[in-house]
Write a protein that holds these residues in place. Structure first.
Motif: not given
Ligand SMILES: [Zn+2]
Length: 540
Positions: A98-103, A160-162, A200-203
């Protein structure tokens, strides 16, 4: 002889399958790169080659025109939501990127999919798994080494996030301004109605001793039974499995108020349902937010996320029947009109005193002394890490409580001109009716005292806060006014969207701006159950 031949042919089959199973881009690049959109599509295609029972749907078309895949893995015969629900099995929805920097979620979800056609096939007798490995596909395709530079890899960069509109998809669950979010709600949450959604994300932020942190729904308007089961049983079980099976420490998501003085507290993030984990709770369903730790390397993040996913599925195998009953009961109680009050504004609260694994940090320049506390979650710049992990006693500010509450009515009446509001409610899956004829009704009106608009825009909106008071009146409404009855399973969500004082509702997101005359809010409440002559215009 025949038995031997059969075993031999099964072995051959498995060997053939193993050969055909694809590798992820992370694996084949030795964790230097993350998958592009085309890589994910090719991976899913190869999985389907190996196992023709695996189905794929498109749940949305991204802003830049990419078809977002939803992979469906279940027992034979599960081909659509109807056949899935007929099995009575729990449906688990796993979404990544969902946040494409957090892969790493994107990579771990593909690895899990591969297991579900090979080593973990037996899970398919116990549940149906839906996987959306690349939700923000447009953001993903902007891969560059410039993004998320404090994150520890992958060295060849991340997205990127957006999304392509510049929107954060994890702030779009209420207003639904992106095609991605509208597709997610309509085609996954409404159609498949997953029992559990995993995001699923990254901190970002604090330095701590957990390879992964997690969060249940944080909005107290969700069903207490769901919250209690998740915090009391499911998450502790998964945490214990992570410790014993994988030798990894995990805990509830949070940040130190101050990295140098950890005893000042461990703070979770936000209760508003613009965030997916909080949104799903308002739909009477279970949810787990997963945050792999940004400062361990990419391979370690993929690995811990993958293990966490496996332990979640094991948890559902163990507790799925009970979770299904709890969710069904939450729906049923609302159908019977048992929802009476809900919060509209909230504050963070201490949950418990506990031990948190802290990475000991020192001021970067000791002559400066200890800096004042800052906002939890901000990446500290002024400190020196030591690499030493120590348990510290701290209060876990891990829950929220309502600081202002409002009555849940029998129904809301909304001005018939509010087409944007009706479209939003219908996309959420909320049952919407229209008055069939002119009707006189005893209602509560929200008499506006003050309207305050945020100076700074957030996600393209200058958020609106109304103050005022509910007053009883009898009003005559023309045919065509919208009616939302609150004896429907999505009533918690409808309440949050429609209450004028809601901190994340449609008033807040400017949906009613053109209809505000500063006197009476264009949403009325019918307090007591009465017969209303209305016809359904949108049905879940
Ligand atoms: Zn994120």
């Amino acid at each position: 002889m025949r038995a031997k031949a059969l075993i031999f042919s099964i072995l051959l089959c498995e060997a053939a399958l193993a050969q055909e199973l694809p590798m992820t881009t992370a694996e084949s690049s030795n964790y230097r790169s993350t998958s592009r959109y085309e890589d994910v599509i090719a991976f899913i295609g190869a999985i389907q080659q190996a196992d023709p029972d695996i189905r794929v749907e498109t749940f949305a078309i991204s802003g830049e025109g990419r078809a977002l895949p939803l992979v469906i893995v279940g027992p034979p015969g599960v081909i659509d939501p109807r056949s899935a629900h007929a099995t009575g099995l729990p449906i688990v929805f796993i979404m990544a990127n969902i946040h494409a920097g957090e892969v790493e979620g994107k990579e771990a979800a593909q690895m899990l999919l591969r297991d579900l056609v090979s080593s973990s096939r037996k899970l398919r007798d116990a549940m149906i798994v839906l996987i959306a490995p690349i939700y923000n596909a447009d953001g993903n395709e902007k891969i560059s080494t410039d993004h998320r530079q404090t994150q520890n890899g992958p060295p060849n960069g991340v997205g990127v996030r957006e999304n392509a509109q510049g929107l954060d998809l994890n702030r779009d669950y209420m207003k639904l301004e992106s095609p991605e979010a509208r597709g997610l709600i309509s085609n996954v949450l409404n159609r498949w109605d997953p029992l559990l959604t995993v995001d699923l994300h990254t901190t970002n932020g604090s330095f701590h001793g957990y390879a992964l942190t997690y969060s249940p729904t944080l909005n107290p308007n969700a069903s207490d039974d769901l919250i209690d089961f998740e915090r009391g049983t499911l998450l502790p079980h998964i945490r214990e499995q992570m410790r014993t099976q994988h030798k990894k420490e995990t805990y509830y998501y949070g940040n130190f108020l101050n990295q140098l003085t950890p005893e000042k507290g461990w703070y979770t993030f936000d209760s508003r349902p613009r965030f997916g984990n909080n949104y799903v709770g308002l739909r009477n369903r279970f949810t787990i937010l997963s945050e792999a730790y940004s400062y361990i390397d990419f391979r370690a993040r993929v690995e811990v996320t993958y293990e966490f996913l496996h332990e979640i599925l094991s948890g559902v195998e163990k507790y799925g029947k009970k979770m299904t009953r709890i969710a069904a009961r939450a729906d049923e109680q609302i159908r019977r009109g048992k929802l009476r009050k809900g919060g509209v504004r909230f504050e963070i609260k201490p949950w418990k005193d506990t031990e948190i694994l802290w990475e000991r940090c020192l001021p970067a320049d000791s002559s400066n002394g200890v800096p004042e506390p800052e906002n939890p979650g901000e990446t500290p710049h002024h400190i020196r890490r030591t690499g030493e992990i120590v348990p510290v006693k701290a209060t876990d500010y891990g829950i929220f409580a309502a600081k202002e509450r409002s009555d849940v009515p029998y129904a809301y009446v909304i001005d018939g001109a509010a087409r944007n509001v009706a479209a939003n409610l219908a996309t959420h899956g909320i049952v919407l009716e229209k008055l069939s004829a002119e009707t006189s009704l005893a209602v509560d009106q929200f008499v506006i005292g003050d309207m305050k608009r945020e100076e700074h825009a957030f996600q393209g909106h200058n958020a609106l806060t109304l103050t005022g008071k509910w007053k009883s009146r009898t009003e005559t409404f023309p045919a065509g006014m919208y009616v939302v009855r609150m004896n429907q399973p999505l009533a918690r969500l409808a309440f949050y969207l429609l209450e004028p004082r809601s901190d994340d509702g449609l008033f807040n997101w400017n949906f009613f701006d053109s209809m505000l005359d500063g006197k009476i809010a264009p949403v009325r409440r019918i307090v007591k159950p009465i017969p209303i002559d209305a016809t359904i215009v949108s049905e879940r």
